[in-house]
Design an enzyme around this catalytic site. Structure first.
Site, PDB file in Angstrom:
ATOM      1  N   SER A 143       0.829  -1.200   0.000  1.00 16.89           N
ATOM      2  CA  SER A 143       0.000   0.000   0.000  1.00 16.89           C
ATOM      3  C   SER A 143       0.870   1.259   0.000  1.00 16.89           C
ATOM      4  CB  SER A 143      -0.972  -0.050   1.186  1.00 16.89           C
ATOM      5  OG  SER A 143      -1.988   0.897   1.051  1.00 16.89           O
ATOM      6  N   ASP A 223     -10.160  -5.681  -3.180  1.00 16.29           N
ATOM      7  CA  ASP A 223      -9.590  -4.626  -2.341  1.00 16.29           C
ATOM      8  C   ASP A 223     -10.509  -3.403  -2.371  1.00 16.29           C
ATOM      9  OD1 ASP A 223      -7.963  -2.458  -1.363  1.00 16.29           O
ATOM     10  OD2 ASP A 223      -6.172  -3.616  -1.853  1.00 16.29           O
ATOM     11  N   HIS A 256      -7.355  -6.099   1.071  1.00 16.36           N
ATOM     12  CA  HIS A 256      -6.175  -5.265   1.340  1.00 16.36           C
ATOM     13  C   HIS A 256      -5.414  -5.702   2.592  1.00 16.36           C
ATOM     14  CE1 HIS A 256      -4.048  -1.579   0.209  1.00 16.36           C
ATOM     15  NE2 HIS A 256      -4.052  -1.175   1.468  1.00 16.36           N
TER      16      HIS A 256
END
Length: 280
Positions: A143, A223, A256
């Site tokens: 991320s 996600d 995620h």
């Protein structure tokens, strides 16, 4: 560096460490896994995402079995400076825990938020000085940390033999997380200067050409941040424009979280191990 905790795992030694950083002007924390054997070993640096410390990857990623098998030192630093007198913001996506792996130029952030210099300078020097390394290293992250891994590798290719990412913020100049952080840390007077911290724009400009034979990206198609914040299609388009090989794997059903990362971390460590064999 001061060792605060030690654990044996998969035959290697995992240490939690703390040191006073000259770069950030604060104490910094990290974990370091050293595989079994005499060494020396190559190094993989992991950069975590928003709100994380060094502990998220260390306890959740399940990386150390593969790291031991491949003979890799794995380093996981904190995501930002912290502590008394360090600027912060009540939002989760700015301030402590949200350093974005750049050197801030704007008040009140500039005095401590120097994560690019920390990771590419002080941290790498400390690891090479304190542990049995070959001097070869790679970098990966998730991320915000995927953004950091890509941009640091592209801006400092002499330091890293390979780079990979899980669900990276592909183009921070074109998503809300990045626009907010860059405005705060870098200011809005030179928006073109933000491109140096944008992986898609760097790749499109040819920063990876002739440097990295491949870049591995894993992204879950379930996600919740995919469409608004992560935008892997911008990385894909940039790689196609630049003629850069990039393996982008859309993983069906994955979100995620670290459940996603632990499912594919072995692939990433194998990818780096193949490019880190022997002293560089």
């Amino acid at each position: 560096m001061e060792t605060t905790k030690t654990h044996i795992v998969h035959g290697g030694v995992l240490r939690y460490l703390k040191h006073d950083s000259e770069t950030t002007g604060t104490p910094m924390t990290l974990s370091v896994f050293v595989p079994p054997g005499e060494g020396p070993f190559p190094v993989v640096i992991w950069l975590s995402g928003l709100t994380c410390t060094e502990d998220n990857f260390t306890t959740k990623a399940g990386a150390y079995r593969a790291a031991a098998e491949h003979g890799l030192i794995v380093v996981a630093p904190d995501t930002s400076p912290r502590g008394e007198g360090v600027a912060d913001d009540p939002a989760y996506d700015l301030g402590q825990g949200a350093g974005f792996y750049l050197d801030a130029t704007q008040a009140p952030w500039a005095s401590h938020f120097r994560m690019e210099s920390y990771v590419t300078g002080e941290l790498t020097d400390l690891i090479d000085a304190e542990f049995p390394t070959t001097g070869a290293r790679s970098i990966m992250g998730h991320s915000m940390g995927g953004h950091g891994a890509l941009t640091l590798a592209l801006n400092h290719p002499e330091l890293f033999q390979s780079v990979s990412a899980f669900a990276p913020i592909s183009s921070p100049t074109r998503c809300p997380w990045g626009e907010k952080a860059f405005t705060a840390y870098l200011g809005s007077d030179d928006v073109a200067g933000w491109n140096r911290h944008d992986a898609a724009r760097l790749i499109e400009a040819g920063a990876a050409r002739g440097v990295y034979d491949d870049i591995l990206i894993d992204q879950g198609d379930a996600d919740s941040f995919l469409a608004d914040q992560l935008k892997p299609e911008l990385l894909k388009a940039a790689a196609e424009t630049a003629g850069q090989k990039m393996t982008i794997r859309m993983q069906p059903g994955y979100d995620h979280s670290y459940f996603f990362m632990t499912s594919f971390i072995d692939d990433h460590l194998a990818f780096h191990a193949a490019r880190l064999k022997g002293p560089q």
